[in-house]
Design an enzyme around this catalytic site. Structure first.
Site, mmCIF file in Angstrom:
data_model
loop_
_atom_site.group_PDB
_atom_site.id
_atom_site.type_symbol
_atom_site.label_atom_id
_atom_site.label_comp_id
_atom_site.label_asym_id
_atom_site.label_seq_id
_atom_site.Cartn_x
_atom_site.Cartn_y
_atom_site.Cartn_z
ATOM 1 N N GLU A 146 -16.266 5.858 5.806
ATOM 2 C CA GLU A 146 -15.427 5.277 6.855
ATOM 3 C C GLU A 146 -15.315 6.260 8.006
ATOM 4 O O GLU A 146 -15.917 7.330 7.971
ATOM 5 C CB GLU A 146 -14.036 4.950 6.292
ATOM 6 C CG GLU A 146 -13.304 6.176 5.746
ATOM 7 C CD GLU A 146 -11.926 5.865 5.170
ATOM 8 O OE1 GLU A 146 -11.337 4.833 5.517
ATOM 9 O OE2 GLU A 146 -11.443 6.682 4.367
ATOM 10 N N LYS A 154 -2.695 6.917 1.112
ATOM 11 C CA LYS A 154 -2.494 7.255 2.521
ATOM 12 C C LYS A 154 -1.487 8.406 2.566
ATOM 13 O O LYS A 154 -0.300 8.208 2.793
ATOM 14 C CB LYS A 154 -2.009 6.022 3.289
ATOM 15 C CG LYS A 154 -2.270 6.107 4.779
ATOM 16 C CD LYS A 154 -2.176 4.765 5.431
ATOM 17 C CE LYS A 154 -2.101 4.864 6.938
ATOM 18 N NZ LYS A 154 -3.199 5.569 7.577
ATOM 19 N N ARG A 196 0.836 -1.210 0.000
ATOM 20 C CA ARG A 196 0.000 0.000 0.000
ATOM 21 C C ARG A 196 0.870 1.258 0.000
ATOM 22 O O ARG A 196 0.554 2.238 -0.684
ATOM 23 C CB ARG A 196 -0.945 -0.013 1.208
ATOM 24 C CG ARG A 196 -1.973 1.121 1.160
ATOM 25 C CD ARG A 196 -3.045 0.972 2.215
ATOM 26 N NE ARG A 196 -2.508 1.144 3.566
ATOM 27 C CZ ARG A 196 -3.215 0.991 4.678
ATOM 28 N NH1 ARG A 196 -4.490 0.635 4.606
ATOM 29 N NH2 ARG A 196 -2.667 1.158 5.861
HETATM 30 N N1 PMP Z 1 -9.292 4.607 7.158
HETATM 31 C C1 PMP Z 1 -8.449 5.621 7.402
HETATM 32 C C2 PMP Z 1 -8.787 6.982 6.929
HETATM 33 C C3 PMP Z 1 -7.250 5.376 8.119
HETATM 34 O O1 PMP Z 1 -6.400 6.371 8.350
HETATM 35 C C4 PMP Z 1 -6.981 4.073 8.580
HETATM 36 C C5 PMP Z 1 -5.743 3.809 9.386
HETATM 37 N N2 PMP Z 1 -4.612 3.657 8.579
HETATM 38 C C6 PMP Z 1 -7.885 3.041 8.282
HETATM 39 C C7 PMP Z 1 -9.041 3.357 7.575
HETATM 40 C C8 PMP Z 1 -7.627 1.640 8.696
HETATM 41 O O2 PMP Z 1 -6.623 1.077 7.891
HETATM 42 P P1 PMP Z 1 -5.625 -0.024 8.421
HETATM 43 O O3 PMP Z 1 -6.446 -1.188 8.857
HETATM 44 O O4 PMP Z 1 -4.774 -0.348 7.249
HETATM 45 O O5 PMP Z 1 -4.864 0.573 9.541
#
Ligand code: PMP
Length: 287
Positions: free
Chosen positions: A184, A151, A52
């Site tokens: 989300e 990200k 990612r």
């Molecule tokens: N959505 C957002 C906006 C985030 O910042 C995160 C944390 N990285 C997640 C979802 C969850 O992703 P992950 O399970 O990869 O940490």
């Protein structure tokens, strides 16, 4: 002596770990990052996180100065130097030092930072009692403007939502997308359970494709629980039997109230609890 921080090949003491004020990561939020966990010295889902990270970098035409193999070594080495077994690892890639203009081509080259520390996102008791969240007015950024799949170092969209949640007395915000569909939370993905089936918004809802989200979907399917990636509205959330959030820092946390409405019986549900147990078992063994 504090924990050491890796910057471009050198480990610095915590208070000496500094970047230039001309770094475009600071000036414009121009860069990408990952948050990764280590459990008992094992780095959880490292390959998925690195994939990612490299995809995020590619999406913004940013070159990561190390190969994935060398980056893995640098992460491992930083953890070991700090003697950390259970840790939160923050990998940051900035555009690097440039001029006071946007042009990334005028930057001298990207910088790579690795911070290893501990993290507690939510108090322990909330994992037992469940979290309360609130829908905020700030919508998740439109994927045609800036893909939430990236990200990036620019988290203002999420921070504005977080401020709204905190002002409303909640620790986390539910963000909808430009179509009014559930996207989300500010740092976590959202799931609901209805009549034994698990639902979560699809990538096309404009979300970060969470690594924990993927792991949890896999665990549920291995258990024979049906998982559907479908667009959800607040109606689906209000009428759900269970709701939970997933994230690297949060792991799996039950949600029992949304917009001051009780979800299900108002206590963490059986499927959420089952998944939490399976997830903990996985982090205790998986490399
Ligand atoms: N959505 C957002 C906006 C985030 O910042 C995160 C944390 N990285 C997640 C979802 C969850 O992703 P992950 O399970 O990869 O940490």
């Amino acid at each position: 002596m504090g924990l050491k921080v890796y910057i471009d090949g050198t480990l610095y003491e915590n208070d000496q770990a500094k970047v230039s004020v001309f770094d475009h990561g600071l000036l414009y939020g121009d860069g990408v990052f990952e948050g990764i966990r280590a459990y008992g010295g094992r780095i959880f889902q490292l390959d998925a996180h690195l994939e990612r990270l490299y995809d995020s970098a590619k999406a913004i035409a940013l070159k990561i100065p190390l190969s994935p193999e060398k980056l893995k070594e640098a992460i491992r080495n930083t953890l070991d130097t700090n003697g950390l077994k259970d840790a939160y690892i923050r990998v940051v890639v900035t555009r690097g030092v440039g001029t006071l203009g946007l042009d990334p081509n005028k930057c001298s080259g990207s910088s790579l930072i690795i911070i290893t520390d501990s993290i507690t996102l939510y108090p322990d008791e909330l994992y037992e009692k469940g979290l309360e969240i609130v829908t905020v007015a700030t919508i998740r950024i439109h994927p045609a403007a800036l893909s939430p799949r990236i990200k990036s170092l620019n988290y203002l969209n999420n921070i504005l939502a977080k401020i709204e949640a905190i002002n409303a007395g909640c620790l986390e915000a539910l963000m909808l997308n430009a179509n009014g569909l559930v996207a989300e939370c500010t740092g976590d993905n959202i799931f609901i359970v209805r009549k034994g089936v698990i639902f979560t918004p699809p990538e096309t809802a404009g979300i970060l494709k969470g690594i924990t989200r993927g792991v949890v979907m896999g665990l549920a399917r291995e258990e024979g629980i049906e998982v559907r990636e479908e667009n959800l509205t607040r109606y689906d959330l209000y009428t759900a039997d269970e709701c939970f959030l997933t994230g690297t820092a949060a792991e799996i946390i039950p949600v029992v109230r949304i917009d001051r409405r009780q979800i299900g019986p108002g206590t963490p549900g059986p499927i959420t609890s089952r998944l939490r147990k399976l997830f903990n078992e996985l982090t205790e063994k998986e490399e």
